[in-house]
Design a protein around this motif. Structure first.
Motif: not given
Ligand code: G1P
Length: 296
Positions: A173, A207, A113, A234, A133
Motif C-alpha cells: 500500500y 485506503s 494510478l 502517492t 478506488l
C-alpha cells in the motif's frame, strides 16, 4: 472558512484485474458482485451519500459494460413493469445517477494510478474532487467519503482516508506518516508508495479514498515512474505536500480489499450476513454443511 464544495468524483476502473483471472478475462473486475451489487455500485453509492453530483469513470478496453450498468435498460424495465415487479424496478432506477451526471474517459495504456487520475483532468477542471478506488469496500456508517467531507468542511486542502494494517502488509500500500491532530483529521507529514517494511514511516495505509485539489494534475503530468514502474499518485501527492496541506482521516468502520481474493470472499460472507432477506437462509445452508455453527 468556507471551502469550495466537492461535487465531482473520479473512479479509476481501467485496471486489468489479473488477480481474478479467469473471471476477469472478458468482464471488468469492478463488475464482480458482493452479494448482488457490483463493486463499482458500492463506490458510486458511497459518493452519492457524500453529496457527489458528477461521476467520472476512467475506463479502458473491455470496460463498456460499466457504462451500460449506469444507463437505463428499457427492455428489462418494461419486462419488470409488465410482471408487476414494482420494488425491483424502483431499486434499479434508484441506483442510477441522473441524466448528464456521468462521464467516461479512457486510459489508453496501463501506466499506473497517477496516470489514470490525470486522464480525468479535462473533465474535472479547476475544482477539488473526490477519488474512490472501487477495489476498497467499506462497511461504515456513514460512508467513508462522507466522513471525509465532514472533515474537509473544517480543514479544506487535500484529504486521504487511512487505516492501520499489520506491519508485514505495508509493502502492498501507500503509507503515510502521522503528524499532529486527532483521528478525524491529522496532518500528514510524509507519504511513500509500497515501501519495504523497514522503510515504512508507520503502518497507516492510504485506503483508496481521497479528496484532492486540482493542482495535483500539473504534478501528475510531470510525474516520472515510481514503485512498480508505474506513475504513482502517492509520489505526486508527496510533491504537492510542499505547497498544500494533506490531512489524514482515520475513518470509523471496516474495510475489505476486494482487489484480493480473501478480502473479496470475506466481504461476500459479511455482506450476506448483514442482509435481513438472506441471513437466515444462508446460515441454514452453512449449518447443514457443518460450517459456521458458531454464527447465529
Ligand atoms: C493503490 C495506491 C496505494 C493505496 C491502494 C489502496 O495501490 O497506489 O497508495 O494504498 O491503492 O488500495 P494499488 O492497489 O493500485 O496497487
Amino acid at each position: 472558512m468556507v471551502h469550495k464544495r466537492v461535487r465531482t468524483a473520479v473512479f479509476p476502473v481501467a485496471g486489468l484485474g489479473t488477480r481474478f483471472l479467469p473471471a476477469t478475462k472478458a468482464m471488468p473486475k469492478e463488475m464482480l458482485t458482493v452479494v448482488d451489487r457490483p463493486l463499482i455500485q458500492y463506490a458510486v453509492d458511497e459518493a452519492r451519500e457524500a453529496g457527489i453530483e458528477h461521476f467520472v469513470f476512467v475506463t479502458g478496453r473491455n470496460k463498456g459494460v460499466i457504462e451500460d450498468h449506469f444507463d437505463r435498460q428499457f427492455e428489462l424495465e418494461t419486462t419488470l413493469e409488465a410482471r408487476g415487479k414494482v420494488e425491483a424496478l424502483a431499486e434499479l432506477r434508484m441506483d442510477l445517477p441522473s441524466a448528464g451526471r456521468t462521464s467516461f474517459t479512457r486510459q489508453q495504456e496501463p501506466l499506473g494510478l497517477g496516470h489514470a487520475v490525470w486522464c480525468a483532468r479535462d473533465i474535472v477542471g479547476d475544482q477539488p474532487f473526490a477519488l474512490l478506488l472501487p477495489d476498497m469496500l467499506f462497511r461504515s456508517e456513514p460512508g467513508v467519503l462522507k466522513q471525509m467531507i465532514e472533515t474537509y468542511e473544517e480543514t479544506g486542502g487535500n484529504l486521504v482516508a487511512v487505516e492501520e494494517v499489520p506491519p508485514e502488509d505495508v509493502s502492498s500500500y501507500g503509507i503515510v506518516a502521522r503528524g499532529e491532530g486527532p483521528d478525524e483529521g491529522f496532518r500528514i507529514t510524509q507519504m511513500v508508495e509500497k515501501p519495504k517494511p523497514e522503510d515504512a514511516p508507520s503502518n497507516l495505509i492510504i485506503s483508496g479514498r481521497y479528496i484532492l485539489q486540482p493542482e495535483i494534475f500539473n504534478l501528475l503530468a510531470e510525474q516520472t515512474k515510481g514503485a512498480g514502474g508505474e506513475i504513482q499518485l502517492t509520489d505526486a501527492m508527496q510533491t504537492l505536500m510542499r505547497s498544500q496541506t494533506f490531512i489524514g482521516v482515520k475513518y470509523r468502520g471496516q474495510s475489505f480489499d476486494c482487489g484480493a481474493k480473501i478480502g473479496f470472499l470475506t466481504a461476500n460472507v459479511v455482506y450476506a450476513l448483514d442482509r435481513e432477506d438472506i441471513r437466515d437462509g444462508f446460515l441454514a445452508e452453512l449449518h447443514k454443511l457443518g460450517v459456521g455453527r458458531e454464527i447465529n
